[in-house]
Design a protein around this motif. Structure first.
Motif, PDB file in Angstrom:
ATOM      1  N   GLN A 181      -9.859  -1.537   7.468  1.00 49.53           N
ATOM      2  CA  GLN A 181      -8.537  -1.081   7.902  1.00 49.53           C
ATOM      3  C   GLN A 181      -8.276   0.351   7.460  1.00 49.53           C
ATOM      4  N   PHE A 182      -8.684   0.673   6.236  1.00 46.74           N
ATOM      5  CA  PHE A 182      -8.489   2.030   5.726  1.00 46.74           C
ATOM      6  C   PHE A 182      -9.285   3.039   6.547  1.00 46.74           C
ATOM      7  N   ALA A 183     -10.520   2.678   6.903  1.00 48.65           N
ATOM      8  CA  ALA A 183     -11.365   3.573   7.700  1.00 48.65           C
ATOM      9  C   ALA A 183     -10.761   3.826   9.085  1.00 48.65           C
ATOM     10  N   LYS A 184     -10.023   2.857   9.604  1.00 53.23           N
ATOM     11  CA  LYS A 184      -9.394   3.000  10.915  1.00 53.23           C
ATOM     12  C   LYS A 184      -8.030   3.685  10.831  1.00 53.23           C
ATOM     13  N   GLY A 185      -7.572   3.962   9.622  1.00 56.35           N
ATOM     14  CA  GLY A 185      -6.269   4.575   9.451  1.00 56.35           C
ATOM     15  C   GLY A 185      -5.121   3.593   9.499  1.00 56.35           C
ATOM     16  N   GLU A 186      -5.415   2.295   9.373  1.00 56.45           N
ATOM     17  CA  GLU A 186      -4.375   1.276   9.432  1.00 56.45           C
ATOM     18  C   GLU A 186      -3.695   1.075   8.085  1.00 56.45           C
ATOM     19  N   CYS A 187      -4.314   1.552   7.010  1.00 49.08           N
ATOM     20  CA  CYS A 187      -3.718   1.512   5.671  1.00 49.08           C
ATOM     21  C   CYS A 187      -3.707   2.922   5.102  1.00 49.08           C
ATOM     22  N   ASP A 188      -2.615   3.285   4.439  1.00 54.08           N
ATOM     23  CA  ASP A 188      -2.525   4.611   3.827  1.00 54.08           C
ATOM     24  C   ASP A 188      -3.222   4.643   2.472  1.00 54.08           C
ATOM     25  N   ILE A 189      -3.071   3.581   1.713  1.00 55.74           N
ATOM     26  CA  ILE A 189      -3.654   3.464   0.381  1.00 55.74           C
ATOM     27  C   ILE A 189      -4.170   2.040   0.238  1.00 55.74           C
ATOM     28  N   ILE A 190      -5.349   1.881  -0.357  1.00 57.78           N
ATOM     29  CA  ILE A 190      -5.841   0.534  -0.621  1.00 57.78           C
ATOM     30  C   ILE A 190      -6.405   0.448  -2.040  1.00 57.78           C
ATOM     31  N   LEU A 191      -6.331  -0.749  -2.590  1.00 55.39           N
ATOM     32  CA  LEU A 191      -7.044  -1.086  -3.806  1.00 55.39           C
ATOM     33  C   LEU A 191      -8.176  -2.026  -3.418  1.00 55.39           C
ATOM     34  N   THR A 192      -9.280  -1.970  -4.139  1.00 53.17           N
ATOM     35  CA  THR A 192     -10.396  -2.864  -3.878  1.00 53.17           C
ATOM     36  C   THR A 192     -10.928  -3.410  -5.192  1.00 53.17           C
ATOM     37  N   THR A 193     -11.636  -4.531  -5.115  1.00 60.85           N
ATOM     38  CA  THR A 193     -12.379  -5.057  -6.260  1.00 60.85           C
ATOM     39  C   THR A 193     -13.841  -5.060  -5.858  1.00 60.85           C
ATOM     40  N   ASP A 219      17.856  12.912   2.610  1.00 60.22           N
ATOM     41  CA  ASP A 219      16.757  13.711   3.160  1.00 60.22           C
ATOM     42  C   ASP A 219      15.784  12.804   3.903  1.00 60.22           C
ATOM     43  N   HIS A 220      15.434  13.199   5.122  1.00 58.24           N
ATOM     44  CA  HIS A 220      14.501  12.413   5.932  1.00 58.24           C
ATOM     45  C   HIS A 220      13.111  12.357   5.316  1.00 58.24           C
ATOM     46  N   ALA A 221      12.816  13.267   4.399  1.00 58.97           N
ATOM     47  CA  ALA A 221      11.511  13.246   3.736  1.00 58.97           C
ATOM     48  C   ALA A 221      11.353  12.001   2.874  1.00 58.97           C
ATOM     49  N   TYR A 222      12.474  11.377   2.523  1.00 56.47           N
ATOM     50  CA  TYR A 222      12.437  10.186   1.678  1.00 56.47           C
ATOM     51  C   TYR A 222      12.673   8.920   2.499  1.00 56.47           C
ATOM     52  N   GLU A 223      12.321   8.977   3.752  1.00 56.18           N
ATOM     53  CA  GLU A 223      12.357   7.819   4.620  1.00 56.18           C
ATOM     54  C   GLU A 223      10.951   7.569   5.157  1.00 56.18           C
ATOM     55  N   GLY A 224      10.770   6.405   5.744  1.00 55.11           N
ATOM     56  CA  GLY A 224       9.476   6.133   6.365  1.00 55.11           C
ATOM     57  C   GLY A 224       8.841   4.865   5.836  1.00 55.11           C
ATOM     58  N   GLU A 225       7.531   4.779   6.014  1.00 63.81           N
ATOM     59  CA  GLU A 225       6.801   3.566   5.657  1.00 63.81           C
ATOM     60  C   GLU A 225       5.408   3.925   5.154  1.00 63.81           C
ATOM     61  N   ILE A 226       4.962   3.234   4.134  1.00 65.95           N
ATOM     62  CA  ILE A 226       3.601   3.377   3.609  1.00 65.95           C
ATOM     63  C   ILE A 226       2.955   2.004   3.646  1.00 65.95           C
ATOM     64  N   THR A 227       1.743   1.938   4.192  1.00 67.29           N
ATOM     65  CA  THR A 227       1.009   0.676   4.227  1.00 67.29           C
ATOM     66  C   THR A 227       0.030   0.646   3.058  1.00 67.29           C
ATOM     67  N   LEU A 228       0.231  -0.338   2.199  1.00 74.21           N
ATOM     68  CA  LEU A 228      -0.584  -0.501   0.997  1.00 74.21           C
ATOM     69  C   LEU A 228      -1.400  -1.773   1.116  1.00 74.21           C
ATOM     70  N   GLY A 229      -2.729  -1.658   0.980  1.00 73.92           N
ATOM     71  CA  GLY A 229      -3.612  -2.806   1.043  1.00 73.92           C
ATOM     72  C   GLY A 229      -4.091  -3.195  -0.345  1.00 73.92           C
ATOM     73  N   VAL A 230      -3.982  -4.476  -0.665  1.00 70.42           N
ATOM     74  CA  VAL A 230      -4.370  -4.972  -1.987  1.00 70.42           C
ATOM     75  C   VAL A 230      -5.124  -6.298  -1.822  1.00 70.42           C
ATOM     76  N   PRO A 231      -6.248  -6.480  -2.510  1.00 68.22           N
ATOM     77  CA  PRO A 231      -6.936  -7.777  -2.461  1.00 68.22           C
ATOM     78  C   PRO A 231      -6.030  -8.895  -2.971  1.00 68.22           C
ATOM     79  N   HIS A 232      -6.194 -10.095  -2.369  1.00 63.22           N
ATOM     80  CA  HIS A 232      -5.354 -11.234  -2.757  1.00 63.22           C
ATOM     81  C   HIS A 232      -5.316 -11.434  -4.270  1.00 63.22           C
ATOM     82  N   ASP A 233      -6.503 -11.339  -4.887  1.00 68.43           N
ATOM     83  CA  ASP A 233      -6.642 -11.784  -6.268  1.00 68.43           C
ATOM     84  C   ASP A 233      -6.049 -10.837  -7.299  1.00 68.43           C
ATOM     85  N   ILE A 234      -5.636  -9.631  -6.915  1.00 64.25           N
ATOM     86  CA  ILE A 234      -5.034  -8.736  -7.906  1.00 64.25           C
ATOM     87  C   ILE A 234      -3.598  -8.336  -7.538  1.00 64.25           C
TER      88      ILE A 234
END
Length: 291
Positions: free
Chosen positions: A136-148, A87-102
């Motif tokens: 990056q998240f505000a610009k739509g360059e990341c789909d999901i981000i974690l922050t500290t 199924d094409h619904a299970y293809e694609g790419e997700i951009t995940l942003g994570v701080p270096h330290d975690i």
């Protein structure tokens, strides 16, 4: 070795659900004789009677009732495999942003679990500073981000509260010197909180290393040239938590926040969000507050 056939099991379940071969044939878009032949073949392969044909309507025998539960599970698993892999619904790419330290140790395990569930979905991992990730998240360059951060902004969810601890070289003594020598990246979100904690107790300090490189920080600290602060449990193996026994000020708790996980989008997105929440469990909240 005998192998059950999914097509035959599907016919068996259709007969059980519809109450007859004729209705099942219509549902499966097969002829009545084809469905009857599949049922006969299934009974012969198992050496069991699955249908009670003595009455006016077809009913399941005790063996048939037992098989029905297994058949449903096997058909569901078969369909899930086909769907996930084609199924094409299970293809694609997700951009995940994570701080270096975690990134370590949680994120590699999250990526491994996610890849096992969705092997055709690529995760583009962006490791950077919290401030950069939020931009990056505000610009739509990341789909999901974690922050500290010390707090959470609108649209974010706090998924963990972690202690900020002093780190130095294994067996090091630099932390005893005054002014206290610090090594921090320029855009580290912990930096202002560390210096504020030192200023609050009037402890002299100097920024002996001001850089953009995490590796440079780690080299300087592990060489006992300066100290640093990180979230407890994320320190590299060549650095260790300083047992200062009150000689250094206590540092504030830091929040690990998740942005982009509130609105349910699809199974792929929601699975990744769930894995991230589990990896940074909020079970630590009560323990840290009680300390």
């Amino acid at each position: 070795m005998r192998n059950l056939d999914i097509t035959t099991l599907r016919s068996f379940v259709a007969v059980a659900d519809s109450g007859g071969v004729t209705r099942a044939a219509g549902f499966l878009h097969l002829t009545q004789s084809a469905v009857s032949m599949q049922l006969k073949r299934l009974e012969e392969m198992l050496g069991l009677e699955l249908l009670d044909r003595t009455g006016r309507t077809i009913a399941l025998t005790a063996s048939g009732e037992q098989l029905l539960a297994y058949a449903r599970r096997m058909i569901a698993l078969n369909d899930e495999i086909i769907t996930r892999l084609t199924d094409h619904a299970y293809e694609g790419e997700i951009t995940l942003g994570v701080p270096h330290d975690i990134v370590y140790p949680a994120i590699p395990q999250v990526l491994k679990q996610f890849h096992a569930a969705f092997p055709r979905v690529k995760i583009q991992l962006e490791a950077s500073y919290t401030r950069t990730l939020k931009e990056q998240f505000a610009k739509g360059e990341c789909d999901i981000i974690l922050t500290t951060e010390p707090e959470v902004d609108s649209g974010g969810d706090t998924i963990a509260r972690k202690r900020l601890v002093w780190l130095g070289a294994p067996g090091g003594a630099t932390w005893r010197q005054r002014p206290l020598k610090l090594a921090f990246c320029r855009y580290c979100t912990f930096r202002p909180h560390v210096t504020a904690a030192l200023d609050q107790v009037d402890m002299p300090w100097e920024m002996s290393l001001d850089t953009d490189s995490d590796r440079t920080i780690e080299a300087a600290v592990s060489a006992d040239l300066a100290v640093n602060a990180m979230i407890e449990g994320t320190e590299p193996p060549h650095m260790e938590q300083i047992d200062h026994d009150g000689a250094l000020p206590e540092l504030p708790l830091q929040l690990i926040n998740l942005y982009g996980g509130r609105s349910a989008k699809n199974e792929v997105h929601d699975t990744l969000v769930g894995l991230l929440r589990n990896a940074f469990s909020t079970s630590q909240v009560g323990r840290l507050r009680a300390v």
